[in-house]
Design a protein around this motif. Structure first.
Motif, PDB file in Angstrom:
ATOM      1  N   ALA A  14      23.180  19.662  14.982  1.00 32.32           N
ATOM      2  CA  ALA A  14      22.368  20.653  15.679  1.00 32.32           C
ATOM      3  C   ALA A  14      22.168  21.900  14.837  1.00 32.32           C
ATOM      4  O   ALA A  14      21.053  22.448  14.749  1.00 32.32           O
ATOM      5  CB  ALA A  14      23.030  21.016  17.014  1.00 32.32           C
ATOM      6  N   VAL A  15      23.235  22.366  14.199  1.00 30.85           N
ATOM      7  CA  VAL A  15      23.125  23.556  13.350  1.00 30.85           C
ATOM      8  C   VAL A  15      22.185  23.289  12.176  1.00 30.85           C
ATOM      9  O   VAL A  15      21.326  24.121  11.838  1.00 30.85           O
ATOM     10  CB  VAL A  15      24.517  23.984  12.858  1.00 30.85           C
ATOM     11  CG1 VAL A  15      24.399  25.071  11.790  1.00 30.85           C
ATOM     12  CG2 VAL A  15      25.367  24.485  14.019  1.00 30.85           C
ATOM     13  N   ALA A  16      22.334  22.115  11.554  1.00 29.18           N
ATOM     14  CA  ALA A  16      21.468  21.787  10.417  1.00 29.18           C
ATOM     15  C   ALA A  16      20.003  21.700  10.846  1.00 29.18           C
ATOM     16  O   ALA A  16      19.104  22.194  10.157  1.00 29.18           O
ATOM     17  CB  ALA A  16      21.920  20.469   9.789  1.00 29.18           C
ATOM     18  N   VAL A  17      19.762  21.090  12.012  1.00 32.11           N
ATOM     19  CA  VAL A  17      18.384  20.951  12.494  1.00 32.11           C
ATOM     20  C   VAL A  17      17.798  22.310  12.824  1.00 32.11           C
ATOM     21  O   VAL A  17      16.637  22.612  12.500  1.00 32.11           O
ATOM     22  CB  VAL A  17      18.361  20.017  13.724  1.00 32.11           C
ATOM     23  CG1 VAL A  17      17.012  20.105  14.427  1.00 32.11           C
ATOM     24  CG2 VAL A  17      18.615  18.577  13.297  1.00 32.11           C
ATOM     25  N   LEU A  18      18.605  23.156  13.479  1.00 36.15           N
ATOM     26  CA  LEU A  18      18.090  24.477  13.845  1.00 36.15           C
ATOM     27  C   LEU A  18      17.837  25.340  12.612  1.00 36.15           C
ATOM     28  O   LEU A  18      16.839  26.067  12.539  1.00 36.15           O
ATOM     29  CB  LEU A  18      19.081  25.167  14.783  1.00 36.15           C
ATOM     30  CG  LEU A  18      19.221  24.545  16.176  1.00 36.15           C
ATOM     31  CD1 LEU A  18      20.286  25.269  16.974  1.00 36.15           C
ATOM     32  CD2 LEU A  18      17.890  24.592  16.922  1.00 36.15           C
ATOM     33  N   ILE A  19      18.739  25.272  11.640  1.00 36.29           N
ATOM     34  CA  ILE A  19      18.589  26.103  10.444  1.00 36.29           C
ATOM     35  C   ILE A  19      17.422  25.626   9.576  1.00 36.29           C
ATOM     36  O   ILE A  19      16.669  26.434   9.015  1.00 36.29           O
ATOM     37  CB  ILE A  19      19.901  26.116   9.637  1.00 36.29           C
ATOM     38  CG1 ILE A  19      20.985  26.879  10.421  1.00 36.29           C
ATOM     39  CG2 ILE A  19      19.696  26.743   8.270  1.00 36.29           C
ATOM     40  CD1 ILE A  19      22.328  26.902   9.735  1.00 36.29           C
ATOM     41  N   LEU A  20      17.268  24.296   9.460  1.00 35.53           N
ATOM     42  CA  LEU A  20      16.224  23.761   8.583  1.00 35.53           C
ATOM     43  C   LEU A  20      14.933  23.440   9.336  1.00 35.53           C
ATOM     44  O   LEU A  20      13.836  23.658   8.803  1.00 35.53           O
ATOM     45  CB  LEU A  20      16.739  22.488   7.893  1.00 35.53           C
ATOM     46  CG  LEU A  20      17.967  22.672   6.984  1.00 35.53           C
ATOM     47  CD1 LEU A  20      18.380  21.329   6.413  1.00 35.53           C
ATOM     48  CD2 LEU A  20      17.672  23.655   5.874  1.00 35.53           C
ATOM     49  N   GLY A  21      15.054  22.949  10.563  1.00 38.69           N
ATOM     50  CA  GLY A  21      13.873  22.483  11.280  1.00 38.69           C
ATOM     51  C   GLY A  21      12.967  23.603  11.748  1.00 38.69           C
ATOM     52  O   GLY A  21      11.746  23.594  11.487  1.00 38.69           O
ATOM     53  N   PHE A  27       7.300  27.803   8.626  1.00 42.47           N
ATOM     54  CA  PHE A  27       6.716  27.839   7.276  1.00 42.47           C
ATOM     55  C   PHE A  27       5.490  26.936   7.196  1.00 42.47           C
ATOM     56  O   PHE A  27       4.486  27.294   6.571  1.00 42.47           O
ATOM     57  CB  PHE A  27       7.761  27.401   6.254  1.00 42.47           C
ATOM     58  CG  PHE A  27       7.238  27.300   4.858  1.00 42.47           C
ATOM     59  CD1 PHE A  27       7.000  28.446   4.100  1.00 42.47           C
ATOM     60  CD2 PHE A  27       6.961  26.065   4.290  1.00 42.47           C
ATOM     61  CE1 PHE A  27       6.504  28.360   2.805  1.00 42.47           C
ATOM     62  CE2 PHE A  27       6.459  25.967   3.003  1.00 42.47           C
ATOM     63  CZ  PHE A  27       6.224  27.119   2.259  1.00 42.47           C
ATOM     64  N   ALA A  28       5.557  25.758   7.837  1.00 44.33           N
ATOM     65  CA  ALA A  28       4.416  24.839   7.803  1.00 44.33           C
ATOM     66  C   ALA A  28       3.207  25.448   8.512  1.00 44.33           C
ATOM     67  O   ALA A  28       2.065  25.318   8.045  1.00 44.33           O
ATOM     68  CB  ALA A  28       4.810  23.507   8.448  1.00 44.33           C
ATOM     69  N   MET A  29       3.449  26.117   9.656  1.00 44.38           N
ATOM     70  CA  MET A  29       2.337  26.763  10.368  1.00 44.38           C
ATOM     71  C   MET A  29       1.728  27.878   9.541  1.00 44.38           C
ATOM     72  O   MET A  29       0.490  28.030   9.469  1.00 44.38           O
ATOM     73  CB  MET A  29       2.844  27.306  11.709  1.00 44.38           C
ATOM     74  CG  MET A  29       3.269  26.233  12.697  1.00 44.38           C
ATOM     75  SD  MET A  29       3.889  26.956  14.237  1.00 44.38           S
ATOM     76  CE  MET A  29       4.406  25.478  15.106  1.00 44.38           C
ATOM     77  N   MET A 126      -0.578  24.101  17.147  1.00 46.75           N
ATOM     78  CA  MET A 126       0.207  23.641  18.300  1.00 46.75           C
ATOM     79  C   MET A 126       0.595  22.174  18.130  1.00 46.75           C
ATOM     80  O   MET A 126       1.741  21.777  18.393  1.00 46.75           O
ATOM     81  CB  MET A 126      -0.581  23.848  19.592  1.00 46.75           C
ATOM     82  CG  MET A 126      -0.672  25.297  20.045  1.00 46.75           C
ATOM     83  SD  MET A 126      -1.608  25.484  21.587  1.00 46.75           S
ATOM     84  CE  MET A 126      -0.599  24.500  22.686  1.00 46.75           C
ATOM     85  N   TRP A 127      -0.358  21.347  17.696  1.00 44.91           N
ATOM     86  CA  TRP A 127      -0.024  19.941  17.448  1.00 44.91           C
ATOM     87  C   TRP A 127       1.028  19.816  16.347  1.00 44.91           C
ATOM     88  O   TRP A 127       1.925  18.954  16.417  1.00 44.91           O
ATOM     89  CB  TRP A 127      -1.288  19.169  17.057  1.00 44.91           C
ATOM     90  CG  TRP A 127      -2.118  18.755  18.232  1.00 44.91           C
ATOM     91  CD1 TRP A 127      -3.328  19.246  18.595  1.00 44.91           C
ATOM     92  CD2 TRP A 127      -1.766  17.767  19.190  1.00 44.91           C
ATOM     93  NE1 TRP A 127      -3.783  18.637  19.734  1.00 44.91           N
ATOM     94  CE2 TRP A 127      -2.832  17.704  20.119  1.00 44.91           C
ATOM     95  CE3 TRP A 127      -0.678  16.918  19.366  1.00 44.91           C
ATOM     96  CZ2 TRP A 127      -2.827  16.837  21.202  1.00 44.91           C
ATOM     97  CZ3 TRP A 127      -0.670  16.050  20.436  1.00 44.91           C
ATOM     98  CH2 TRP A 127      -1.720  16.009  21.356  1.00 44.91           C
ATOM     99  N   MET A 128       0.900  20.675  15.358  1.00 46.47           N
ATOM    100  CA  MET A 128       1.898  20.654  14.290  1.00 46.47           C
ATOM    101  C   MET A 128       3.277  21.035  14.835  1.00 46.47           C
ATOM    102  O   MET A 128       4.304  20.426  14.477  1.00 46.47           O
ATOM    103  CB  MET A 128       1.486  21.624  13.180  1.00 46.47           C
ATOM    104  CG  MET A 128       2.351  21.553  11.925  1.00 46.47           C
ATOM    105  SD  MET A 128       1.774  22.728  10.683  1.00 46.47           S
ATOM    106  CE  MET A 128       0.120  22.096  10.399  1.00 46.47           C
ATOM    107  N   GLY A 129       3.330  22.027  15.737  1.00 45.63           N
ATOM    108  CA  GLY A 129       4.605  22.414  16.351  1.00 45.63           C
ATOM    109  C   GLY A 129       5.190  21.306  17.209  1.00 45.63           C
ATOM    110  O   GLY A 129       6.408  21.077  17.209  1.00 45.63           O
ATOM    111  N   ILE A 130       4.315  20.615  17.953  1.00 41.89           N
ATOM    112  CA  ILE A 130       4.790  19.501  18.792  1.00 41.89           C
ATOM    113  C   ILE A 130       5.382  18.395  17.928  1.00 41.89           C
ATOM    114  O   ILE A 130       6.438  17.820  18.238  1.00 41.89           O
ATOM    115  CB  ILE A 130       3.645  18.976  19.676  1.00 41.89           C
ATOM    116  CG1 ILE A 130       3.252  20.032  20.714  1.00 41.89           C
ATOM    117  CG2 ILE A 130       4.058  17.674  20.368  1.00 41.89           C
ATOM    118  CD1 ILE A 130       2.033  19.658  21.526  1.00 41.89           C
ATOM    119  N   MET A 131       4.711  18.089  16.829  1.00 43.15           N
ATOM    120  CA  MET A 131       5.231  17.067  15.918  1.00 43.15           C
ATOM    121  C   MET A 131       6.570  17.495  15.316  1.00 43.15           C
ATOM    122  O   MET A 131       7.503  16.693  15.199  1.00 43.15           O
ATOM    123  CB  MET A 131       4.215  16.789  14.809  1.00 43.15           C
ATOM    124  CG  MET A 131       2.941  16.104  15.285  1.00 43.15           C
ATOM    125  SD  MET A 131       1.782  15.818  13.933  1.00 43.15           S
ATOM    126  CE  MET A 131       2.745  14.766  12.873  1.00 43.15           C
TER     127      MET A 131
END
Length: 437
Positions: A14-21, A27-29, A126-131
């Motif tokens: 969870a920590v890794a996903v939150l920190i990186l995801g 950044f992608a948006m 928004m679609w990018m965020g959902i993905m």
């Protein structure tokens, strides 16, 4: 242990996903926003170059040409070209102020404006965020599954290790231990195996010493008995005859103790504790003793409850229980009840009747070898207590009136599967009772 491993692994995931995801999604948006702005600038520069080329031919760009250029990029794009002579050429629908736009001045002074509605970009983001959220959820789910699988790999060897340690503590000197593939656990397994081997050697030496001592005592006792009997035949003095009988009686008792010592040393008690089914043990004892109680006009009741299995030497456990039942038949009265209770990691086998019980001054004497109130050799309870202690249990008088004896032994944990953790064919039945004095 398994729960801790799951919590630790899922927390790390969870920590890794939150920190990186989450930063990755942001950044992608942001990258998408800047890329779109860069595309608008490139498109405006491209239109300005076409305007300059047509200006050399002394003509203006047409709306049809702008439409074709719009179709080559995005259908929702708006392009506007304003010439210095106030001629305006447009393509697409003007998005107004809610747009992302870029303006470029051509060499001839024309202003090229390219715009894109912000709603289109926001919808794409928004679609990018959902993905991204879906990928984060998938990564967390995979992490949980991996945590569950790895926790089983870690906890299973620890359960087997606990079972082996419990068997070792209960008297089984050769527990079945398999390698787990985890270095630290295998080191503990190896040490338990070495400890078990040392215990097996010591127990074997003790049994051999007991057997040798018993063998060495048997011959002198037989010779002493013959000499005393010879004295009886050679003398007609009643006093001497009485003393001879008392001496022979003591020799018989001592011979009985030696025989029991020999039997105990030659048995596998203390080194082969197994999982013994209490219900099957009770069924065997009931079949053995019900006729004797019926002839005496008394009832014998067994209650195994849900104890399951206990760790003990099958023959020793049967002999202890049979000794208690036999004493109840001989010295007790009324209904004899044999019941099993579970108390944590132990099981208690209780034998009680409705007789007058045992006097207070006889509490501890009844377990002494040679002590008897009914004319027997007086070693039955003594040997029964020794057999219980050899298997890591204890035999006690828990109530005097009416008498109640309690045998406490180690219980096989209910959560353990005996066929997997204990030796093959672990849950055993016990055979017929052995001869007792």
């Amino acid at each position: 242990m398994r729960r801790r491993a799951i919590v630790m692994t899922t927390t790390a995931v969870a920590v890794a996903v939150l920190i990186l995801g989450i930063p990755g999604a942001i950044f992608a948006m942001s990258l998408s926003w800047h890329q779109t702005q860069s595309e608008l600038n490139d498109r405006a520069i491209s239109v300005a170059s076409v305007v300059d080329r047509l200006d050399k031919e002394q003509t203006h760009i047409t709306a049809r040409l702008l439409d074709r250029m719009t179709e080559q990029s995005r259908e929702d794009l708006y392009i506007e070209v304003e010439y210095p002579d106030t001629v305006v050429v447009v393509s697409g629908e003007n998005p107004g102020e809610q747009s992302l736009h870029a303006e470029v001045f051509s060499a001839t002074g024309a202003v090229v404006c390219v715009a894109l509605p912000r709603a289109v970009l926001i919808r794409s983001m928004m679609w990018m965020g959902i993905m991204a959220l879906g990928l984060i959820t998938l990564a967390f789910a995979v992490g949980v599954l991996v945590a569950l699988r790895q926790s089983r790999k870690i906890s299973a060897p620890l359960i087997y290790l606990a079972a082996a340690a419990e068997q070792l503590g209960a008297g089984k000197v050769r527990p079945h231990i398999k390698k787990s593939g985890i270095e630290e656990i295998d080191l503990v397994n190896a040490e338990i195996s070495r400890t078990a081997e040392r215990m097996a050697g010591r127990l074997a030496a003790e049994r051999q010493f007991a057997a040798d001592a018993a063998h060495q005592l048997r011959t002198p006792l037989a010779a002493l008995s013959m000499r005393i009997e010879e004295i009886e035949y050679l003398s007609d003095d009643p006093a001497i005859a009485e003393e001879v009988h008392k001496s022979l009686e003591q020799i018989d008792r001592l011979t009985g103790v030696v025989d029991e010592l020999m039997a105990t040393s030659q048995s596998e008690a203390g080194g082969t504790t197994e999982a013994v089914s209490v219900s099957r043990l009770f069924a065997r004892q009931d079949d053995e003793w019900k006729k004797a109680f019926s002839r005496a006009g008394r009832n014998l009741v067994f209650d195994a409850a849900d104890v399951g299995a206990v760790l003990a030497t099958p023959g020793s456990l049967a002999q202890i229980l049979a000794t208690l039942i036999e004493n109840s038949l001989k010295y007790g009265d009324g209904t004899t009840t044999v019941r099993a209770l579970r108390a944590g990691k132990t099981a208690m086998l209780k034998v009680s009747d409705e007789g007058r019980g045992i006097d207070a001054e006889q509490d501890e004497d009844i377990f002494e070898k040679g002590y008897s109130t009914g004319g027997s050799t007086g070693i039955g309870l003594a040997v029964a207590r020794e057999l219980a202690e050899i298997d890591g249990g204890r035999l006690e008088l828990t109530r005097r009136t009416p008498a109640e004896f309690t045998l406490t032994v180690a219980a096989v944990p209910i959560s353990f599967d005996p066929d997997r953790i204990l030796p093959q064919g672990a849950v055993l039945t016990v055979g017929a009772r052995r001869t007792r004095r």
